[in-house]
Design an enzyme around this catalytic site. Structure first.
Site, PDB file in Angstrom:
ATOM      1  N   ASP A  22      31.967  35.559  44.484  1.00 21.69           N
ATOM      2  CA  ASP A  22      31.601  36.480  43.538  1.00 21.69           C
ATOM      3  C   ASP A  22      30.346  36.820  43.464  1.00 21.69           C
ATOM      4  O   ASP A  22      29.447  35.797  43.337  1.00 21.69           O
ATOM      5  CB  ASP A  22      32.013  35.592  42.196  1.00 21.69           C
ATOM      6  CG  ASP A  22      32.039  36.243  40.793  1.00 21.69           C
ATOM      7  OD1 ASP A  22      31.539  37.471  40.760  1.00 21.69           O
ATOM      8  OD2 ASP A  22      32.462  35.883  39.894  1.00 21.69           O
TER       9      ASP A  22
ATOM     10  N   CYS B 163      33.053  42.831  38.879  1.00 19.11           N
ATOM     11  CA  CYS B 163      34.448  41.851  39.280  1.00 19.11           C
ATOM     12  C   CYS B 163      35.751  42.246  38.545  1.00 19.11           C
ATOM     13  O   CYS B 163      36.552  42.456  39.769  1.00 19.11           O
ATOM     14  CB  CYS B 163      33.952  40.498  38.266  1.00 19.11           C
ATOM     15  SG  CYS B 163      32.458  40.061  38.500  1.00 19.11           S
TER      16      CYS B 163
ATOM     17  N   HIS C  24      39.843  36.270  35.406  1.00 15.99           N
ATOM     18  CA  HIS C  24      39.352  37.563  35.152  1.00 15.99           C
ATOM     19  C   HIS C  24      40.260  38.839  35.242  1.00 15.99           C
ATOM     20  O   HIS C  24      39.932  39.915  35.758  1.00 15.99           O
ATOM     21  CB  HIS C  24      38.048  37.776  35.761  1.00 15.99           C
ATOM     22  CG  HIS C  24      36.969  38.640  35.138  1.00 15.99           C
ATOM     23  ND1 HIS C  24      35.775  39.187  35.923  1.00 15.99           N
ATOM     24  CD2 HIS C  24      36.871  39.056  33.895  1.00 15.99           C
ATOM     25  CE1 HIS C  24      35.293  39.783  34.928  1.00 15.99           C
ATOM     26  NE2 HIS C  24      35.743  39.802  33.611  1.00 15.99           N
TER      27      HIS C  24
ATOM     28  N   ASP D 178      34.014  39.768  45.741  1.00 11.08           N
ATOM     29  CA  ASP D 178      34.569  40.710  44.914  1.00 11.08           C
ATOM     30  C   ASP D 178      33.812  42.034  44.584  1.00 11.08           C
ATOM     31  O   ASP D 178      34.271  42.856  44.003  1.00 11.08           O
ATOM     32  CB  ASP D 178      34.903  40.051  43.455  1.00 11.08           C
ATOM     33  CG  ASP D 178      33.646  39.793  42.720  1.00 11.08           C
ATOM     34  OD1 ASP D 178      32.618  39.567  43.217  1.00 11.08           O
ATOM     35  OD2 ASP D 178      34.008  39.635  41.418  1.00 11.08           O
TER      36      ASP D 178
HETATM   37 CA    CA Z   1      31.558  39.793  40.846  1.00 11.77          CA
END
Ligand code: CA
Length: 465
Positions: free
Chosen positions: A38, A78, A136, A288
């Site tokens: 991430d 994200c 998410h 991501d």
């Molecule tokens: Ca991210």
């Protein structure tokens, strides 16, 4: 959690298995492991030249497989990026145009129920599916992993998380009574909250290994979604101590967080080795989106960072290993997309895709093996909905329409990877052609279907840390 990895991996596997390796080379149902980080920078893996943070385990994936030098995600933040990745489709086609509100009472803010994701697709051909880490893709109960094709879930549903167990104070996200409190919820095992006792990255690594050990006899699909090295910047002393050569506190903490991920990747790969599954398992590694401006990451030589349509926002560290079936230690330089993971998986397994929702991702394997020549995609496209920035990459040309700023840009990436020389005015015909291609693509997209991040204001005292 107390992992069975508190005892050595090999012993754990001996206890859990009969040691008979599964051979499925005939039916093309190899295991699939996707390891996602991430906000990790393009330059923050050894296989892309990182020097101050060793990542020997992540590098193994590239060294024993393919490094994608032009590997992209579908959005520079994200959640939309994950929506494109997990469906194999440009997420704008279904109105997934921004980071959604994290409001768990909002039944619009998540991956639309009619869009099939990787797990739902793979379950049709007998895969056992697991998701570990950051979700998410919607916090409302109807969007959570266990009702979206995943047999097992261990993680959290929001967009980021604090890393130390003592910070995890809210029982559920519905209990959150202050903005930002969604970073402090307890970890979920399926829909049940659990007490944890480890640094979160280690927690997820151990869970991933346990999942593989438990499920190695059936074809399995594991999506291991680290929230590291996304903010908040938190690392244990053990990992920090590996970086006495880094003075900058932010970079040092970032390095420690990446190093924890690398240890976890090592445990996953060692587990596959110990189970003799390396030939039977596709392993993908990627971030991501590009490195963020606030976490100490490095996207050099790419321009800008997360949240922008420049290369630093969307070109990511990306590698793919399938031992014995694709070459080892090669670069693949044509542009590829995170959506191609599902394109590849679908082709391999032969699973049927609903004709009304065709994939944008393609099967990369024939391109990697040389059976097919040329680029897998004629063009790749992006649009940031709220900023109204749209992009097309065709060959080495990258054309950008910054509509709100009333400006267009054209870069030739093979000569200008840092996007410094705008040729839009000197090459009006090419600019016009690419604008038309871009307009044709954006006309296929839907407007935003949910409210943006930041619109949920839980009643309470406000941010406390
Ligand atoms: Ca991210």
């Amino acid at each position: 959690m107390k992992s069975i990895l508190s005892i050595p991996i090999a012993l754990a596997i001996l206890l859990a298995t009969s040691c008979a390796p599964r051979s499925d080379s005939e039916n093309q149902t190899p295991n699939i492991v996707i390891i996602l980080t991430d906000d990790q920078g393009y330059a923050d893996v050894g296989f892309n030249g990182c020097e101050d943070i060793p990542t020997p385990n992540i590098d193994r994936i590239a060294n024993e497989g393919v490094r994608f030098t032009n590997g992209y995600v579908t959005y520079p933040v994200c959640s939309p990026s994950r929506a494109g990745m997990i469906t194999g489709r440009y997420q704008g086609r279904f109105g997934y145009r921004r980071n959604p509100t994290l409001n768990p009472f909002d039944d619009k803010a998540g991956l639309p129920l009619e869009e099939e994701n990787m797990a739902e697709i793979l379950k049709k051909v007998g895969y056992h599916t697991g998701y570990v880490g950051k979700w998410h893709l919607g916090t409302h109960p109807q969007f959570r992993p266990n009702v979206r094709g995943f047999d097992e879930f261990y993680g959290f549903v929001a967009g980021g998380h604090r890393y130390f167990p003592e910070d995890l104070t809210y029982q559920t996200i519905e209990d959150v009574d202050r903005k930002g409190g969604w970073y402090n919820t307890k970890i979920l095992r399926n829909e049940r909250r659990v007490e944890t006792d480890e640094y979160l990255t280690d927690e997820f690594s151990h869970e991933a290994v346990d999942f593989i050990v438990k499920n190695h006899k059936s074809p399995f699909f594991l999506f291991l979604s680290y929230n590291a090295p996304h903010t908040p910047m938190q690392a244990t002393q053990t990992y920090l101590d590996r970086f006495p050569h880094i003075d900058d506190k932010l970079r040092k903490t970032y390095a420690a967080m990446v190093s924890a991920v690398d240890d976890g990747v090592g445990r996953v790969l060692e587990t596959l080795d110990a189970l003799n599954l390396e030939d039977d398992t596709l392993v993908f590694f990627l971030s991501d989106n590009g490195g963020a401006s606030n976490n100490g990451s490095n996207n050099a030589p790419l321009r800008a960072s997360k949240g922008t349509i420049y290369e630093g926002g969307m070109r990511v560290p990306f590698a793919f290993r399938w031992t014995g079936s694709i070459p080892a230690g090669i670069d693949f330089d044509e542009p590829v997309s995170s959506m191609d993971m599902l394109g590849t998986i679908v082709e391999l397994t032969g699973v049927e895709i609903a004709p009304e929702r065709p994939l944008d991702g393609v099967d990369l394997i024939p391109y990697i093996t040389g059976e097919k020549q040329g680029p897998p995609h004629d063009a790749l496209f992006w649009q940031m909905f709220d900023k109204d920035h749209a992009v097309v990459r065709h060959g080495n040309d990258k054309y950008i329409d910054l509509n709100k700023e009333d400006r267009v840009e054209l870069y030739e990436l093979s000569q200008d990877i840092a996007e410094e020389s705008n040729h839009a005015e000197s090459q009006p015909e090419k600019a016009k052609e690419l604008q038309e291609a871009l307009d044709a693509w954006t006309s296929q997209l839907e407007p935003a279907r949910f409210d943006p991040l930041g619109t949920w204001n839980p009643p309470g005292p406000g941010p406390s840390k």
